[in-house]
Design a protein around this motif. Structure first.
Motif, short mmCIF file in Angstrom:
data_model
loop_
_atom_site.label_atom_id
_atom_site.label_comp_id
_atom_site.label_asym_id
_atom_site.label_seq_id
_atom_site.Cartn_x
_atom_site.Cartn_y
_atom_site.Cartn_z
N PRO A 130 0.78 -1.31 0.07
CA PRO A 130 -0.07 -0.02 -0.04
C PRO A 130 0.91 1.42 0.02
O PRO A 130 1.91 1.31 0.48
N ASP A 131 0.37 2.20 -0.58
CA ASP A 131 0.96 3.63 -0.71
C ASP A 131 -0.10 4.49 -0.12
O ASP A 131 -1.07 4.88 -0.69
N PRO A 132 0.35 5.25 0.73
CA PRO A 132 -0.63 6.34 1.39
C PRO A 132 -0.88 7.39 0.67
O PRO A 132 -2.03 8.16 0.97
N ARG A 133 -0.28 7.44 -0.51
CA ARG A 133 -0.51 8.66 -1.82
C ARG A 133 -1.69 8.36 -2.44
O ARG A 133 -2.48 9.15 -3.00
N TYR A 134 -1.68 6.96 -2.77
CA TYR A 134 -2.95 6.72 -3.54
C TYR A 134 -3.90 5.63 -3.20
O TYR A 134 -4.99 5.52 -3.63
N THR A 135 -3.38 4.68 -2.20
CA THR A 135 -4.23 3.49 -1.71
C THR A 135 -5.59 3.86 -1.29
O THR A 135 -6.63 3.50 -1.36
N PRO A 136 -5.36 5.16 0.03
CA PRO A 136 -6.66 5.61 0.35
C PRO A 136 -7.81 6.18 -0.39
O PRO A 136 -8.87 5.67 -0.31
N ASP A 137 -7.41 6.81 -1.76
CA ASP A 137 -8.26 7.20 -2.59
C ASP A 137 -9.02 5.96 -3.35
O ASP A 137 -10.12 5.87 -3.38
N ILE A 138 -8.28 4.96 -3.54
CA ILE A 138 -8.62 3.81 -4.27
C ILE A 138 -9.82 2.98 -3.25
O ILE A 138 -10.96 2.74 -3.78
N LEU A 139 -9.27 2.95 -1.94
CA LEU A 139 -10.07 2.36 -1.03
C LEU A 139 -11.47 3.13 -0.88
O LEU A 139 -12.59 2.50 -0.54
N SER A 140 -11.41 4.24 -1.03
CA SER A 140 -12.66 5.37 -0.96
C SER A 140 -13.58 5.18 -2.00
O SER A 140 -14.77 4.98 -1.95
N THR A 141 -12.96 4.93 -3.11
CA THR A 141 -13.88 4.76 -4.41
C THR A 141 -14.66 3.46 -4.30
O THR A 141 -15.71 3.42 -4.63
N LEU A 142 -13.69 2.40 -3.84
CA LEU A 142 -14.45 0.95 -3.87
C LEU A 142 -15.29 0.99 -2.62
O LEU A 142 -16.54 0.56 -2.92
N ARG A 143 -15.24 1.65 -1.56
CA ARG A 143 -16.33 2.04 -0.51
C ARG A 143 -17.42 2.47 -0.78
O ARG A 143 -18.55 2.19 -0.68
N GLN A 144 -17.37 3.63 -1.94
CA GLN A 144 -18.14 4.41 -2.19
C GLN A 144 -19.49 3.56 -3.08
O GLN A 144 -20.67 3.82 -2.76
N TYR A 145 -18.86 2.38 -3.81
CA TYR A 145 -19.71 1.61 -4.37
C TYR A 145 -19.91 0.23 -4.00
O TYR A 145 -20.49 -0.43 -4.62
N ASP A 146 -19.35 0.19 -2.60
CA ASP A 146 -19.54 -0.98 -1.92
C ASP A 146 -18.98 -2.23 -2.62
O ASP A 146 -19.65 -3.32 -3.05
N VAL A 147 -17.79 -2.03 -3.12
CA VAL A 147 -17.15 -3.10 -4.10
C VAL A 147 -15.92 -3.65 -3.41
O VAL A 147 -15.47 -2.78 -2.67
#
Length: 277
Positions: free
Chosen positions: A100-117
């Motif tokens: 994981p990279d704190p510059r990009y992984t949180p944004d990817i996790l946030s998008t996946l969470r937004q769509y419950d994926v």
């Protein structure tokens, strides 16, 4: 956070998983190729208008829960990595490497969470050791974490002992930060050899490659990444993208674009699960 607490909340949250069952998990068995991160470039602007995907009148319903833990003694030794899921309908898997990279992984996790994926993250041990909080977050959200070695070396140039050390050390840090040992592994650069398959099986892991390579590590532009995912979409497809290893801004923007489009087109984005054999 204690290991048993991570396991409890992970199992409570995890749902919507596809099936890749133990020794019966094999799909089309052909080798994939990976790439090395290129030089950093400025990310492309927001995605432009896109062409429509083939529509679908339905979405698959999630399959609940995980099966019992897999006995490593029953993990088959493959000759080639798995490339896709089979026999589960209009379903796709999104995978992200090198973090994981704190510059990009949180944004990817946030998008996946937004769509419950749910998605798969093949992590490098040295990155996981520096950012265990991100693995805990993956556990919270029900994502699957796989083993991508400790330092991302070319396995075909290493001794058997070095390969084992790279895998084993990563599995240990994943277990500590995520709550359980990984059941999947992916060779850096898509470079597999007999030792990697054998050692992965000894550690209870199945080798997973990919069907669609976004080549996002070349930073081709957000639009190009989106087109590659949407153009390659299909039942059982496994998509390769990255959340580390360079400037991954384009990968973040692309996910925000293609994920809702895939869902609207009737694809169920899920993660594989394994049963005891």
């Amino acid at each position: 956070m204690k290991k048993d607490q991570l396991l409890t909340r992970r199992r409570a949250l995890i749902a919507g998983v596809g099936v890749l069952g133990g020794a019966g998990a094999a799909g089309l068995l052909t080798r994939g190729t990976g790439g090395e991160a290129g030089p950093s470039a400025a990310p492309a602007p927001g995605p432009p208008a896109r062409r429509p995907l083939k529509p679908s009148a339905y979405r698959l319903q999630p399959l609940a829960g995980y099966g019992p833990p897999v006995d490593s003694a029953g993990t088959p030794v493959r000759r080639e990595p798995l490339l896709r899921m089979t026999g589960i309908g209009r379903t796709m898997v999104l995978t992200f490497d090198d973090g994981p990279d704190p510059r990009y992984t949180p944004d990817i996790l946030s998008t996946l969470r937004q769509y419950d994926v749910r998605a798969m993250f093949f992590v490098c041990g040295e990155m996981a050791a520096e950012h265990p909080d991100l693995l805990a977050e993956m556990a919270d959200d029900g994502h699957v974490v796989g083993n991508h070695t400790w330092s991302h070396p070319l396995l075909t140039g290493l001794t058997r002992g070095r390969i084992r050390a790279e895998m084993e050390r990563t599995s240990e840090i994943v277990e500590k930060a995520y709550g359980e040992r990984p059941l999947w592994f992916r060779a850096p650069y898509g470079a597999w050899n007999r030792a990697a398959f054998q050692l992965g099986a000894e550690l209870g892991m199945e080798p997973l490659a990919w069907t669609v390579d976004t080549l996002d590590w070349t930073e081709p532009g957000t639009r190009t990444i989106v087109d590659r995912v949407e153009g390659g979409a299909g039942p059982g497809v496994v998509v390769l993208a990255h959340d580390a290893g360079g400037d991954r801004s384009q990968s973040v923007w692309a996910l925000r674009d293609y994920l809702p489009h895939l869902l609207d087109a009737g694809y169920h984005i899920t993660v594989p699960r394994r049963y005891q054999v």
